[in-house]
Design a protein around this motif. Structure first.
Motif, short mmCIF file in Angstrom:
data_model
loop_
_atom_site.label_atom_id
_atom_site.label_comp_id
_atom_site.label_asym_id
_atom_site.label_seq_id
_atom_site.Cartn_x
_atom_site.Cartn_y
_atom_site.Cartn_z
N ALA A 1 -2.67 -1.34 5.69
CA ALA A 1 -1.63 -1.91 4.85
C ALA A 1 -0.73 -2.85 5.64
O ALA A 1 -0.37 -3.93 5.17
CB ALA A 1 -0.81 -0.81 4.20
N VAL A 2 -0.37 -2.45 6.85
CA VAL A 2 0.48 -3.29 7.69
C VAL A 2 -0.24 -4.57 8.08
O VAL A 2 0.33 -5.66 8.06
CB VAL A 2 0.96 -2.51 8.94
N SER A 3 -1.52 -4.48 8.40
CA SER A 3 -2.26 -5.69 8.81
C SER A 3 -2.45 -6.65 7.64
O SER A 3 -2.44 -7.87 7.82
CB SER A 3 -3.60 -5.31 9.43
N LYS B 1 -6.71 9.67 8.82
CA LYS B 1 -7.00 8.88 7.62
C LYS B 1 -5.74 8.16 7.13
O LYS B 1 -5.77 6.99 6.80
CB LYS B 1 -7.55 9.78 6.51
N TYR B 2 -4.61 8.87 7.09
CA TYR B 2 -3.36 8.25 6.66
C TYR B 2 -2.92 7.16 7.64
O TYR B 2 -2.40 6.12 7.23
CB TYR B 2 -2.26 9.29 6.50
N ALA B 3 -3.11 7.39 8.92
CA ALA B 3 -2.76 6.39 9.93
C ALA B 3 -3.62 5.14 9.75
O ALA B 3 -3.15 4.01 9.89
CB ALA B 3 -2.91 6.95 11.33
N TRP C 1 -5.01 4.11 6.93
CA TRP C 1 -4.55 3.42 5.71
C TRP C 1 -3.24 2.67 5.98
O TRP C 1 -3.05 1.55 5.51
CB TRP C 1 -4.36 4.41 4.56
N ALA C 2 -2.35 3.29 6.74
CA ALA C 2 -1.08 2.63 7.06
C ALA C 2 -1.32 1.39 7.91
O ALA C 2 -0.70 0.34 7.70
CB ALA C 2 -0.15 3.61 7.78
N LEU C 3 -2.22 1.49 8.89
CA LEU C 3 -2.55 0.34 9.73
C LEU C 3 -3.17 -0.78 8.91
O LEU C 3 -2.86 -1.96 9.09
CB LEU C 3 -3.48 0.76 10.87
N THR D 1 -0.32 -7.01 5.04
CA THR D 1 0.96 -7.66 4.76
C THR D 1 1.38 -8.60 5.88
O THR D 1 2.11 -9.55 5.64
CB THR D 1 2.07 -6.61 4.53
#
Length: 156
Positions: free
Chosen positions: A21-23, A13-15, A17-19, A25
């Motif tokens: 957020a990166v996409s 789940k955290y991965a 969300w991180a993916l 930005t």
């Protein structure tokens, strides 16, 4: 065993969300400004019929472009480009100040244009083509074998 699965689920789940957020930005717009256009205050210092080419160059600076044919005038160009992600840069705003001169190099007019005043003119950089396009190293090497003459090495 359930504790390991719960940790794995929370890590996934955290991965995710991180993916996300990166996409998000990565797709944000990047703005770049190219060129120079004098301000309204600087242009107010230029008096039509009084100032010359030299006085314009001293007061507002030397332009990035000038008239190619018959040394027609000074052109100050500024472009704001926007790039999103891996896409091509697109012009968002362009302003051009044209200072024209008469035959005695006295200012005859000052005009300001923007991107909305006309059609978009793409600014291109022309590069001379080379003769080795679409040729691999091996093809170039084998192509040179035909032009080799051993007789030129023996003759002195």
């Amino acid at each position: 065993m359930n504790a390991g699965k719960d940790r794995l689920k929370s890590a996934v789940k955290y991965a995710a969300w991180a993916l996300a957020a990166v996409s998000i930005t990565a797709c944000s717009a990047i703005y770049q400004k190219h060129g120079y256009v004098p301000t309204e205050e600087q242009l107010a210092e230029v008096v039509v019929g009084v100032d010359t080419k030299d006085s314009v160059a001293e007061s507002i600076g030397v332009p990035s472009s000038s008239g190619v044919l018959n040394d027609g005038g000074y052109y100050y160009i500024s472009t704001l480009m926007r790039t999103r992600g891996a896409g091509a840069a697109k012009p968002v705003a362009r302003s051009l100040v044209a200072v024209s001169f008469d035959s005695q190099d006295v200012v005859s007019g000052v005009e300001r244009y923007s991107l909305e005043d006309g059609r978009v003119i793409p600014l291109e950089r022309r590069v001379t083509d080379s003769s080795v396009e679409n040729k691999t190293f091996l093809r170039q090497l084998l192509g040179n074998l035909g032009s080799f003459n051993p007789g030129t090495l023996l003759a002195e």
